[in-house]
Enzyme design. Structure first.
Site, short mmCIF file in Angstrom:
data_model
loop_
_atom_site.label_atom_id
_atom_site.label_comp_id
_atom_site.label_asym_id
_atom_site.label_seq_id
_atom_site.Cartn_x
_atom_site.Cartn_y
_atom_site.Cartn_z
N CYS A 124 0.86 -1.18 0.00
CA CYS A 124 0.00 0.00 0.00
C CYS A 124 0.89 1.24 0.00
O CYS A 124 1.90 1.28 0.71
CB CYS A 124 -0.90 0.00 1.24
SG CYS A 124 -2.06 1.37 1.32
N HIS B 253 -9.20 -3.43 -2.92
CA HIS B 253 -8.23 -2.74 -2.08
C HIS B 253 -8.60 -1.25 -1.96
O HIS B 253 -8.55 -0.68 -0.86
CB HIS B 253 -6.82 -2.90 -2.69
CG HIS B 253 -5.73 -2.20 -1.95
ND1 HIS B 253 -4.73 -2.86 -1.27
CD2 HIS B 253 -5.45 -0.87 -1.79
CE1 HIS B 253 -3.90 -1.97 -0.71
NE2 HIS B 253 -4.33 -0.76 -1.01
N GLU B 254 -9.04 -0.66 -3.09
CA GLU B 254 -9.38 0.78 -3.07
C GLU B 254 -10.66 1.04 -2.31
O GLU B 254 -10.74 1.99 -1.53
CB GLU B 254 -9.49 1.33 -4.51
CG GLU B 254 -8.24 1.17 -5.37
CD GLU B 254 -6.96 1.44 -4.62
OE1 GLU B 254 -5.98 0.72 -4.88
OE2 GLU B 254 -6.92 2.35 -3.77
N HIS C 164 -10.20 1.18 1.33
CA HIS C 164 -9.71 2.48 1.82
C HIS C 164 -10.87 3.44 2.12
O HIS C 164 -10.79 4.23 3.05
CB HIS C 164 -8.77 3.15 0.81
CG HIS C 164 -7.34 2.69 0.89
ND1 HIS C 164 -6.60 2.73 2.05
CD2 HIS C 164 -6.52 2.20 -0.06
CE1 HIS C 164 -5.37 2.27 1.80
NE2 HIS C 164 -5.30 1.93 0.54
#
Ligand SMILES: O=CN(O)C[C@@H](CC1CCCC1)C(=O)N1NCCC[C@H]1C(=O)Nc1ccccn1
Ligand code: NI
Length: 183
Positions: free
Chosen positions: A110, A153-154, A157
């Site tokens: 990351c 993954h995004e 966030h």
């Protein structure tokens, strides 16, 4: 342009907040910001520009990583067949997913985490997501493989979740049940 100095690092509280939906239509400022996030990814994948501006290569970026707690993401990645996926989206949402899982055999990193944290990160193997693009159009994507992993993954966030939250603490490389390895 966004550089590494704009990217906040693990421990910064914004990375653990649930980001706010962007009200539609987006403002000019929000559109410019999302464009600059995509520009970062493209620059970071250009060896000369990455070297010149000290950019760490990225295939995805979420607005909380530049300390903007809004639901905006950019993804610029090639899949295993060399197909380019390039999407800058407001308010992305996973609307369905496979039971089957997938994981990057290399583990994940990351841009907001400076150290390497080893271990398999279980993701859904296939997802269907929708979002709003820079022209204000609704986009619906059915994804698998590396692009599916990047989008997950995004979107994590945007919900204050970091990749290592998913790693099995006792056995980081314990094979993930019912999961496809993605090289
Ligand atoms: O939130 C967004 N980020 O933190 C940037 C991350 C996002 C990816 C991490 C795993 C899935 C999404 C990122 O792109 N990286 N992480 C740190 C440095 C390397 C780089 C990377 O994984 N590159 C890559 C991966 C596969 C194929 C080609 N390149
Ligand atoms: Ni990240």
């Amino acid at each position: 342009m966004i550089t590494m100095t704009d990217i906040i690092r693990d421990g910064h509280p914004t990375l653990r907040k649930v980001a706010t939906e962007v009200s539609m239509p987006p403002t000019e400022e929000e559109k410019a910001l999302l464009k600059s996030m995509m520009e970062y990814l493209i620059n970071s994948q250009d060896p000369e520009l990455a070297e010149k501006y000290g950019l760490r290569g990225g295939v995805g970026l979420a607005a909380p990583q530049i300390n903007i707690s809004k639901r905006m993401i950019a993804v610029h990645v090639k899949d295993e067949n060399g197909q380019q996926y390039s999407y800058a989206l407001f308010n992305p949402k996973i609307i369905s997913h496979s039971i089957e899982k997938a994981y990057l055999t290399t583990g994940e990193g990351c841009l907001s985490v400076d150290e390497t944290i080893p271990g398999y990160v279980p993701r859904y193997a296939r997802i269907t997501l929708k979002g709003i693009d820079l022209d204000g159009k609704e986009v619906k994507l059915r994804l698998k493989g590396l692009p599916a992993i990047v989008f997950q993954h995004e979107i994590d966030h945007l919900n204050g979740v970091m990749f290592y939250d998913h790693i099995n603490e006792n056995e980081p490389f314990l094979p993930i049940d019912n999961a496809i390895p993605v090289e």
